[in-house]
Design an enzyme around this catalytic site. Structure first.
Site, PDB file in Angstrom:
ATOM      1  N   ASP A   1      52.047  38.397  33.543  1.00 33.53           N
ATOM      2  CA  ASP A   1      53.474  38.120  33.378  1.00 33.53           C
ATOM      3  C   ASP A   1      54.217  38.980  34.387  1.00 33.53           C
ATOM      4  O   ASP A   1      53.642  39.899  34.981  1.00 33.53           O
ATOM      5  CB  ASP A   1      53.925  38.438  31.948  1.00 33.53           C
TER       6      ASP A   1
ATOM      7  N   CYS B   1      53.945  33.702  31.314  1.00 31.01           N
ATOM      8  CA  CYS B   1      55.283  33.735  31.902  1.00 31.01           C
ATOM      9  C   CYS B   1      55.752  32.292  31.991  1.00 31.01           C
ATOM     10  O   CYS B   1      55.094  31.471  32.630  1.00 31.01           O
ATOM     11  CB  CYS B   1      55.230  34.381  33.290  1.00 31.01           C
TER      12      CYS B   1
ATOM     13  N   CYS C   1      60.553  32.048  26.886  1.00 31.37           N
ATOM     14  CA  CYS C   1      60.247  33.189  27.755  1.00 31.37           C
ATOM     15  C   CYS C   1      59.475  34.167  26.891  1.00 31.37           C
ATOM     16  O   CYS C   1      59.853  34.412  25.738  1.00 31.37           O
ATOM     17  CB  CYS C   1      61.536  33.836  28.276  1.00 31.37           C
ATOM     18  N   THR C   2      58.403  34.722  27.415  1.00 26.67           N
ATOM     19  CA  THR C   2      57.555  35.576  26.582  1.00 26.67           C
ATOM     20  C   THR C   2      58.195  36.929  26.279  1.00 26.67           C
ATOM     21  O   THR C   2      57.670  37.680  25.449  1.00 26.67           O
ATOM     22  CB  THR C   2      56.167  35.775  27.227  1.00 26.67           C
TER      23      THR C   2
END
Length: 259
Positions: free
Chosen positions: A7, A70, A180-181
Site C-alpha cells: 500500500d 491500495c 480506501c484501505t
C-alpha cells in the site's frame, strides 16, 4: 508459502491484519510506500510505476500471492501487475463490491475513496456489472492524511466525516463501501455519526476472497513490515492495528526503484 501486500502507507495494514487472522501460518510481507504516500493524487502512469516497483520488491521474497492493498493501485495498476507476475494478484475492489451488493437492501450504495479511485470509476463499473444498483460516489482526500497523522479520534476528523458524507447519506444509501484501505481506521467514527449504515470494509472482504482461492499458504508464520521512509505516525498506527511485536524495517527508496 507466502503472501505479499503493498500500500502507499499505513492503510494496507488493515488488510495485513485480516490476512494475518485468516492465514496464521502463512509468511506475510508488507510494504508501505511511506516515502511517496498518498498515491491518490498521482497520475495513472506514476501509480502504475510505483505499484510495479513495490510488487517487484515483494516478489523477490518468492511470494505465492500478491495483495494490492491500495484502492488507487487496484483501480489503475491491477492489469499491469497481472501481466508482469505469474502469481495471483488480488485487488481490494472486487471483494468489497461483492460484499456490498449482497448486503444492500434498497440497492443504494455509497462509495468513498481517494480522488484517483473515484475518478477511475472502478467501483461504479464493478457494481453495475452486478445488477440494477444506484451508486453515489464521494472523494474524501483529507481522510488519508488524517489517518496518517494519527488523528483518528480527533474532533476535526468527526467534522471532516460529516462534511464529506452528509450529502451522499442524504441520498438514502443503506450501504457504504470504504473504498480506501485507510478508511477502516475511521469506521468507528463513521458508524457513530451514521449508525444505520452498513459499512463495507474491503480489508476483511479481501481476506475472505483470498481464502476462497484455496491456495496452500501454510508456511512458518513469518511477518515482516517494510516502509520506504521514517514515519513515527506509521509506527504508532502499526502498533494500534497489528500490535507492537512486529518490527518495522526501513528500506532505501532507491532499493525498490532499481530492482
Amino acid at each position: 508459502m507466502s503472501i505479499g501486500i503493498f500500500d502507499s502507507g499505513v492503510g494496507g495494514l488493515t488488510v495485513f491484519r485480516e490476512i494475518d487472522r485468516e492465514f496464521p501460518f502463512a509468511d506475510i510481507y508488507y510494504l508501505g510506500d511511506t516515502a511517496r504516500v498518498p498515491y491518490g493524487n498521482k497520475s495513472k502512469e506514476t501509480i502504475i510505476r510505483y505499484s510495479l516497483e513495490c510488487a517487484n520488491y515483494l516478489y523477490s521474497f518468492g511470494i505465492d500471492a500478491l495483495i494490492v492493498a491500495c484502492n488507487t493501485a487496484s483501480s489503475y495498476a491491477i492489469e499491469a501487475l497481472r501481466e508482469s507476475f505469474d502469481i495471483p494478484v488480488i485487488g481490494v475492489i472486487k471483494p468489497g463490491v461483492e460484499l456490498a451488493v449482497k448486503t444492500t437492501k434498497n440497492g443504494r450504495i455509497g462509495v468513498i475513496g481517494t480522488q484517483a479511485t473515484i475518478k477511475s470509476g472502478s467501483y461504479r463499473t464493478e457494481i453495475e456489472k452486478k445488477g440494477d444498483f444506484t451508486v453515489y460516489q464521494k472523494p474524501c482526500p483529507l481522510f488519508v492524511p488524517l489517518v496518517e497523522e494519527g488523528l483518528i479520534d480527533h474532533k476535526i476528523t468527526e467534522l471532516t466525516v460529516k462534511e464529506y458524507l452528509d450529502d451522499i447519506v442524504s441520498k438514502g444509501i443503506d450501504t457504504l463501501i470504504l473504498g480506501c484501505t485507510h478508511y477502516p481506521l475511521l469506521k468507528d467514527v463513521i458508524k457513530k455519526i451514521y449508525p444505520h449504515l452498513n459499512i463495507i470494509d474491503s480489508s476483511k472482504a479481501t481476506a475472505l476472497y483470498l481464502k476462497k482461492k484455496n491456495l496452500d499458504l501454510n508456511g512458518t508464520g513469518e511477518r515482516k513490515i517494510f516502509i520506504t521512509d521514517e514515519s513515527p505516525s506509521f509506527e504508532k498506527l502499526k502498533d494500534l492495528v497489528v500490535g507492537s511485536d512486529i518490527h518495522l524495517e526501513k528500506l532505501e527508496l532507491s532499493k525498490i526503484c532499481t530492482l
